[in-house]
Design a protein around this motif. Structure first.
Motif, PDB file in Angstrom:
ATOM      1  N   ASN A  21       0.883  -1.159   0.000  1.00 30.22           N
ATOM      2  CA  ASN A  21       0.000   0.000   0.000  1.00 30.22           C
ATOM      3  C   ASN A  21       0.927   1.217   0.000  1.00 30.22           C
ATOM      4  N   LYS A  22       1.192   1.736  -1.198  1.00 28.66           N
ATOM      5  CA  LYS A  22       2.197   2.782  -1.372  1.00 28.66           C
ATOM      6  C   LYS A  22       1.830   4.068  -0.634  1.00 28.66           C
ATOM      7  N   ASP A  23       2.805   4.569   0.112  1.00 24.63           N
ATOM      8  CA  ASP A  23       2.672   5.850   0.818  1.00 24.63           C
ATOM      9  C   ASP A  23       1.456   5.897   1.745  1.00 24.63           C
ATOM     10  N   ALA A  24       1.134   4.797   2.386  1.00 25.59           N
ATOM     11  CA  ALA A  24      -0.054   4.718   3.239  1.00 25.59           C
ATOM     12  C   ALA A  24       0.193   5.190   4.667  1.00 25.59           C
ATOM     13  N   ALA A  25       1.433   5.538   4.986  1.00 33.40           N
ATOM     14  CA  ALA A  25       1.754   6.059   6.320  1.00 33.40           C
ATOM     15  C   ALA A  25       2.679   7.256   6.161  1.00 33.40           C
ATOM     16  N   TRP A  26       2.556   8.204   7.076  1.00 30.71           N
ATOM     17  CA  TRP A  26       3.437   9.375   7.007  1.00 30.71           C
ATOM     18  C   TRP A  26       3.808   9.854   8.397  1.00 30.71           C
ATOM     19  N   TYR A  27       4.883  10.648   8.425  1.00 25.80           N
ATOM     20  CA  TYR A  27       5.372  11.194   9.692  1.00 25.80           C
ATOM     21  C   TYR A  27       6.148  12.478   9.427  1.00 25.80           C
TER      22      TYR A  27
END
Length: 96
Positions: free
Chosen positions: A63-69
Motif C-alpha cells: 500500500n504505497k505511501d499509506a503512512a506518514w510522519y
C-alpha cells in the motif's frame, strides 16, 4: 485503544496518541515497523512542515505511501514529531 489495521494485520496500537486534523498519530515504538518500508515521497504542509512517507506491506501486498510522519515538524506541530499516521485504506479504529 486506537489501532491501525490493513489486510487484517494490526500495524499500530497505543493508549497514547495525538490527533491532528482528524488523523491519529501513533507514537514511535507503538508501530510495528516490520510492516513499513521507507518511501521517497515527501509533501509539505504549511504549518506542520515536511512529511515523509512509508509504504505499508502485509503478506507481500504493498500500500504505497499509506503512512506518514514528520521527522522535523514546525514548532506548531512539535507534538507529532516522529509519530506515524495512516490513510489509503488503512483503518484506524478507536478501540474497545
Amino acid at each position: 485503544m486506537p489501532r491501525a489495521i490493513w489486510k487484517n494485520a494490526v500495524i499500530a496500537e497505543s493508549t497514547t496518541f495525538e490527533t491532528v486534523e482528524n488523523n491519529v498519530y501513533f507514537p514511535p515504538g507503538t508501530v510495528k515497523t516490520e510492516y513499513l518500508r521507507a518511501s521517497d515521497t515527501h509533501t509539505t504542509c504549511p504549518w506542520k512542515g515536511v512529511a515523509s512517507y512509508y509504504d505499508v506491506i502485509v503478506d507481500g501486498q504493498v500500500n504505497k505511501d499509506a503512512a506518514w510522519y514528520y521527522a522535523n515538524p514546525k514548532d506548531a506541530a512539535k507534538n507529532i514529531k516522529d509519530h506515524i499516521a495512516f490513510w489509503k485504506g488503512v483503518t484506524v479504529e478507536a478501540g474497545r
